[in-house]
Scaffold this motif. Structure first.
Motif, PDB file in Angstrom:
ATOM      1  N   UNK A 164       0.823  -1.201   0.000  1.00  0.00           N
ATOM      2  CA  UNK A 164       0.000   0.000   0.000  1.00  0.00           C
ATOM      3  C   UNK A 164       0.864   1.261   0.000  1.00  0.00           C
ATOM      4  N   UNK A 165       1.962   1.233   0.750  1.00  0.00           N
ATOM      5  CA  UNK A 165       2.872   2.373   0.750  1.00  0.00           C
ATOM      6  C   UNK A 165       3.453   2.597  -0.644  1.00  0.00           C
ATOM      7  N   UNK A 166       3.849   1.517  -1.310  1.00  0.00           N
ATOM      8  CA  UNK A 166       4.403   1.637  -2.659  1.00  0.00           C
ATOM      9  C   UNK A 166       3.378   2.223  -3.624  1.00  0.00           C
ATOM     10  N   UNK A 167       2.122   1.846  -3.451  1.00  0.00           N
ATOM     11  CA  UNK A 167       1.070   2.423  -4.299  1.00  0.00           C
ATOM     12  C   UNK A 167       0.924   3.918  -4.017  1.00  0.00           C
ATOM     13  N   UNK A 168       0.936   4.276  -2.733  1.00  0.00           N
ATOM     14  CA  UNK A 168       0.808   5.683  -2.367  1.00  0.00           C
ATOM     15  C   UNK A 168       1.992   6.501  -2.874  1.00  0.00           C
ATOM     16  N   UNK A 169       3.164   5.893  -2.909  1.00  0.00           N
ATOM     17  CA  UNK A 169       4.358   6.579  -3.414  1.00  0.00           C
ATOM     18  C   UNK A 169       4.430   6.566  -4.941  1.00  0.00           C
ATOM     19  N   UNK A 170       3.479   5.896  -5.587  1.00  0.00           N
ATOM     20  CA  UNK A 170       3.385   5.801  -7.050  1.00  0.00           C
ATOM     21  C   UNK A 170       4.637   5.158  -7.639  1.00  0.00           C
ATOM     22  N   UNK A 171       5.130   4.124  -6.970  1.00  0.00           N
ATOM     23  CA  UNK A 171       6.329   3.452  -7.436  1.00  0.00           C
ATOM     24  C   UNK A 171       6.076   2.632  -8.704  1.00  0.00           C
ATOM     25  N   UNK A 172       4.870   2.084  -8.832  1.00  0.00           N
ATOM     26  CA  UNK A 172       4.525   1.284 -10.002  1.00  0.00           C
ATOM     27  C   UNK A 172       3.017   1.108  -9.993  1.00  0.00           C
TER      28      UNK A 172
END
Length: 392
Positions: A164-172
């Motif tokens: 979820x953090x990666x999604x929030x950071x727009x990593x991929x």
């Protein structure tokens, strides 16, 4: 395509020269892939005396000791000889496990060859500067990581909280889960050994607060020490048992002069050390999963941890332990005091953690990643452009 058709080129900055949770997970993954009939070749820095033998075929890449952390190697490039080896292996998927020079070069090479590239996320590198007085670098590192991960077809986090953090950071735009398992024959309440504790001067009736992990500042050693200070100021009876080695050991020993340091442990010795504690205290915010947290739960220990990626996907607050706001020293001390002074609470939380850990099996979690490999390859074969590369 079936699993036996997979030909995976795995690139990582550390496969076996220093033991940590990330490379042990990678070695287990490779063992599972090989056992299912897939072909795997690993590209990573090598040393003459690695921490453990590699699983699978390991090809060395040039690397230099990392400044300030000489036990780690910084890969420099993919030299022509290694590129020839990769071509001869004929992979149909690149898996990149670390976002350094080797990882960047591997992503570039994979895209040049028209191969799907996936990445696994093993630690929160963007949080490291805060432990060395360089917090201003965090946004820069996060932007660099975003550029790296967006060039991949998909990325995989070890926990839903990290995903979820990666999604929030727009990593991929394709973020999946590759969780972790636990060796239940090693991490079990049955491994508890009071005689072993006595050998370190710990009485049978003493309550032990455990720290397990590499002794580096980014594991929250300062927060751990400050919370223990609070316990001592309050007169809460306890002992501290530290399991692990690392460059910050001298600092930690000076900071906790009454703690018992047992050094690096592995296998059944590690299982015995964990089970011989009465609770685990894990204040780190850098983990993406928290292997030590899961291992402690499997051993029947309550866990006091920071509300952070990894831990909050494992620990259920007020059920299997306590979750505390990162850096909240007094609240950490409150949670530790609760378990130090309440044997029944320790037993109840430990039993609940033991039950919760049962859903984490290595074969099951590795098969999830294998299925994702096959999906990504199928999507590329159908000429679907990776979501991160679509025009916006």
């Amino acid at each position: 395509m079936q699993v036996e058709d997979l030909r995976v080129a795995l690139f990582t900055g550390n496969y076996n020269y220093v033991r940590d949770g990330a490379n042990q997970a990678l070695n287990r993954l490779v063992g599972y892939l090989l056992g299912q009939g897939a072909a795997v070749r690993i590209y990573s820095p090598c040393i003459d005396t690695p921490a453990f033998p590699p699983t699978g075929d390991l090809v060395g890449v040039p690397a230099l000791p990392l400044p300030g952390r000489a036990e780690y190697r910084a890969p420099l490039m993919i030299p022509p000889s290694v590129k020839r080896d990769i071509r001869a292996f004929q992979p149909n998927l690149f898996h990149v496990a670390s976002p350094e020079i080797l990882g960047h070069r591997a992503v570039t090479l994979g895209r040049k060859q028209g191969l799907p590239v996936v990445a696994s996320v093993h630690t929160r590198f963007e949080t490291y500067p805060r432990y060395y007085g360089l917090t201003f670098l965090e946004p820069i590192l996060e932007a660099a990581l975003r550029r790296f991960y967006r060039r991949c077809d998909a990325i995989f986090a070890p926990s839903e909280s990290m995903a979820q953090l990666l999604r929030e950071q727009r990593m991929n735009y394709d973020v999946g889960i590759w969780s972790r398992g636990v060796e239940r024959d090693i991490f079990s309440p049955a491994a508890r050994d009071l005689a072993w504790r006595r050998g370190y001067g710990i009485g049978d009736d003493e309550t032990v607060v455990g720290f397990v992990g590499r002794l580096v500042m980014e594991k929250g050693l300062d927060v751990f020490s400050d919370a223990i200070d609070k316990l001592e100021q309050r007169g809460v009876k306890h002992r501290v048992l530290v399991v692990g080695e690392g460059p910050a050991r001298d600092w930690f020993e000076r900071r906790l002069p009454n703690a018992v340091f047992v050094g690096f442990q592995k296998g059944h010795d590690l299982g015995r050390a964990v089970a011989s504690c009465d609770m685990l205290f894990n204040p780190s915010v850098t983990e993406t999963f928290g292997n030590v947290t899961l291992e402690a739960m499997a051993a029947g220990l309550p866990v006091v941890a920071a509300i952070a990626t990894g831990s909050q996907s494992l620990v259920e607050d007020n059920v299997t332990g306590r979750l505390v706001r990162p850096g909240a020293i007094a609240q950490f001390a409150d949670a530790l005091q609760h378990f130090c002074e309440n044997k029944d609470a320790r037993a109840a939380a430990g039993a609940a953690g033991r039950v919760a850990s049962e859903r984490f099996g290595w074969d099951a979690v590795n098969q999830v990643l294998v299925d994702a490999y096959l999906r990504v390859i199928r999507q590329r074969a159908e000429h679907r452009e990776p979501p991160a590369q679509r025009p916006r």
